[in-house]
Every structure is written in C-alpha cells, then in structure tokens.
Design an enzyme around this catalytic site. Structure first.
Site: not given
Ligand code: PRP
Length: 184
Positions: A101, A105
């Site tokens: 990952e 967040d």
């Molecule tokens: C983002 C990032 C993580 C996730 C973390 O993905 O890449 O996978 O959010 O956030 P969280 O802990 O609050 O769930 P996103 O949904 O933006 O997709 P992406 O990876 O395609 O940018």
C-alpha cells in the site's frame, strides 16, 4: 483536475525513499526467505511506484499481482466505502501474500482489502505501507511494515495523486494551497 492553485514542497527526498525501500526489502526478504510461494500484491493505483522499486530489491522467487481499490475517487475526502475496481488475476489460497500500500490514512482501504484477501485463506498475509498517517486513523489497522510515519499533511508524489495529478513526482511532496496564503 485540481481547481485550486497549489505548490508542492519536498517532504521526503527520492534518495531518502530509496534508502528506506532498500532497508524494507531486507526485512521482507528475511520474513519470506522460507517460501517459494510469495505473491506481492500492489494496491492500485497509488502503490505502483513503490511496488516497482520494492520488488526489484527482493531477491526471492516472487509473483506480482494487482488489486485496484478506490475510496477517494477524485475527491480529497474518503467516502469510507471501498470499491474494488479490479480483482487479483491469480488465486492466493495457500500462498504467502504481501499487500503493498502507498499510504494508510483512515485505514478503510487496507482493512477492507485485507479482509477480502484473508477470506481466500492464504497461508500468510502481511502488509507493507510506504507512508502512515496514524493521527487520521478511523479503523483498527496497522501495516506490518511502514516506511515513514508522517503528520496529517496532504502528500503527493511517488505514486500518490492530487486529483489524479503528480503521481509521477520522484519524491513525496506536501501540497500547499497558494490561495490560502494570499487570504483569498
Ligand atoms: C488512496 C491511497 C490508499 C488509500 C488510503 O487511494 O492510495 O490506497 O487512499 O486511504 P485510507 O486509509 O483513508 O483508506 P485512492 O482511493 O485515492 O485510490 P488510488 O490509489 O487510485 O489513488
């Protein structure tokens, strides 16, 4: 496309990231040196740079697969509803799995994906995240390995986007909105 003017300040240099990725790869190597059934799973899209650098440092017979999850879309706020947009190509039953990952967040994305993959009964499932924002956590999840713990800043680069831009930056940068500074 981002609607507000912003600048990006470097937060973690490409050199610092490379050194940390090398150290993490040694930990991964030690943890999985007893298996020839390791599948390294990149969580798209944000992990594509990290996984590419990480696997090239791991001298083990691995397979690479991808799963795409999204909870942010083009927004900067998590929907807290994780959607699987692309599933793994291969089966992971009885395999050793490392989920890669880019950033943890709120934790919703990693928790959802770990639950989904554990239901397929892998032999072992471990997780690694380049960045961790522990102050933002809303669900109980912690990656087994973390590259850098960071404060609650809006970060981009090394795979991470701002409204789909800036994933190609070789470093991790902090977004600063220039209209805020002008008081507009
Ligand atoms: C983002 C990032 C993580 C996730 C973390 O993905 O890449 O996978 O959010 O956030 P969280 O802990 O609050 O769930 P996103 O949904 O933006 O997709 P992406 O990876 O395609 O940018």
């Amino acid at each position: 496309m981002p609607t507000r003017p912003y600048v990006i300040d470097e937060m973690i240099s490409a050199k610092t990231i490379a050194a940390r990725v090398e150290a993490l790869s040694k930990d991964i190597h030690d943890a999985f040196s007893d298996t020839d059934k390791l599948v390294v799973v990149g969580l798209l899209r944000g992990s594509f740079v990290f996984i590419a650098d990480l696997v090239r440092e791991i001298d083990l017979p691995i397979e690479v697969d991808f799963i795409e999850a999204s909870s942010y879309g083009d927004s900067t706020e998590s929907s807290r509803e994780v959607r699987i947009l692309k599933d793994l190509r291969g089966a992971i039953h009885h395999r050793d799995v490392l989920v890669v990952e880019d950033i943890v967040d709120t934790g919703y994305t990693l928790k959802h994906v770990v639950g989904l993959l554990k239901a397929r009964r892998p032999a072992r499932l471990k997780t690694i995240a380049l960045l961790d924002k522990p102050s933002r956590r809303e669900v109980d999840i912690q990656a087994d390995w973390t590259g850098f713990e960071i404060p609650d800043e809006f970060v981009v680069g090394y795979g991470i986007d701002f409204a789909q831009r800036n994933r190609n930056l070789p470093y991790i940068g902090k977004v600063r909105f220039s209209d805020e500074e002008q008081g507009t």
